[in-house]
Design a protein around this motif. Sequence first.
Motif, PDB file in Angstrom:
ATOM      1  N   VAL A  83       0.851  -1.189   0.000  1.00 34.20           N
ATOM      2  CA  VAL A  83       0.000   0.000   0.000  1.00 34.20           C
ATOM      3  C   VAL A  83       0.889   1.242   0.000  1.00 34.20           C
ATOM      4  O   VAL A  83       1.702   1.428   0.904  1.00 34.20           O
ATOM      5  N   HIS A  86       0.595   4.196   3.184  1.00 38.32           N
ATOM      6  CA  HIS A  86      -0.405   3.535   4.029  1.00 38.32           C
ATOM      7  C   HIS A  86      -0.751   4.363   5.262  1.00 38.32           C
ATOM      8  O   HIS A  86       0.104   4.961   5.888  1.00 38.32           O
ATOM      9  N   ARG A  90      -6.913   3.333   4.960  1.00 41.32           N
ATOM     10  CA  ARG A  90      -6.842   2.397   3.832  1.00 41.32           C
ATOM     11  C   ARG A  90      -7.234   0.972   4.225  1.00 41.32           C
ATOM     12  O   ARG A  90      -7.449   0.128   3.364  1.00 41.32           O
ATOM     13  N   PHE A 124      -1.834   0.372  -4.980  1.00 39.80           N
ATOM     14  CA  PHE A 124      -2.120  -0.878  -4.285  1.00 39.80           C
ATOM     15  C   PHE A 124      -1.681  -2.030  -5.166  1.00 39.80           C
ATOM     16  O   PHE A 124      -1.939  -2.040  -6.368  1.00 39.80           O
TER      17      PHE A 124
END
Length: 133
Positions: A83, A86, A90, A124
Motif C-alpha cells: 500500500v 499507508h 486504507r 495498491f
Amino acid sequence: MAHSLVNPDGLHDPVPFGYSHTATVPAGTELVLISGQYGSGPDGAVVSADFAQQVEQTFHNIGVALAAHGLDLGHVVQLRTYVVNHDVSRLGPIAGAVKEGWGTNPPTQTLIGVASLATPDVLFEVEAVAARP
C-alpha cells in the motif's frame, strides 16, 4: 480447498481485519504463485485514481489470474499486500474487499506500507499464493 486456516486461541481474531494467522498446505499440493497484481484493466492502465476502486480491481485481477489455472479465490493461502502511503483509512477498503472475496475464511496476509510502486498512479498491489488440491 487444498489448505486449512487456523486462528489459534491466545491470538486476537484477525478475520475482521481481513486475514488469518496461519495456513497449512498438505504435502503434494501444487502451489500457484500470482505475481503482483494492481488495479489495471486489460490494457494495463490503472482503472481509477481512487484507492478503493484500485483495491476492487486488483482482487478482480487476482481472480482472473487464478481462473487461468482452474482455481478461484478459495484456493488462496497467502497474500502479500503493498500500500502506497499507508494509513489506517486504507484498511477499510482492503478488509471489505477481502471479506467480499473470502467471507469468514480469509487467507494469511501481510500488509506492507511502501513509498511507491511500479508507476506513480499505482496505489495498491497484491501477490498471491494459491494451493491446488
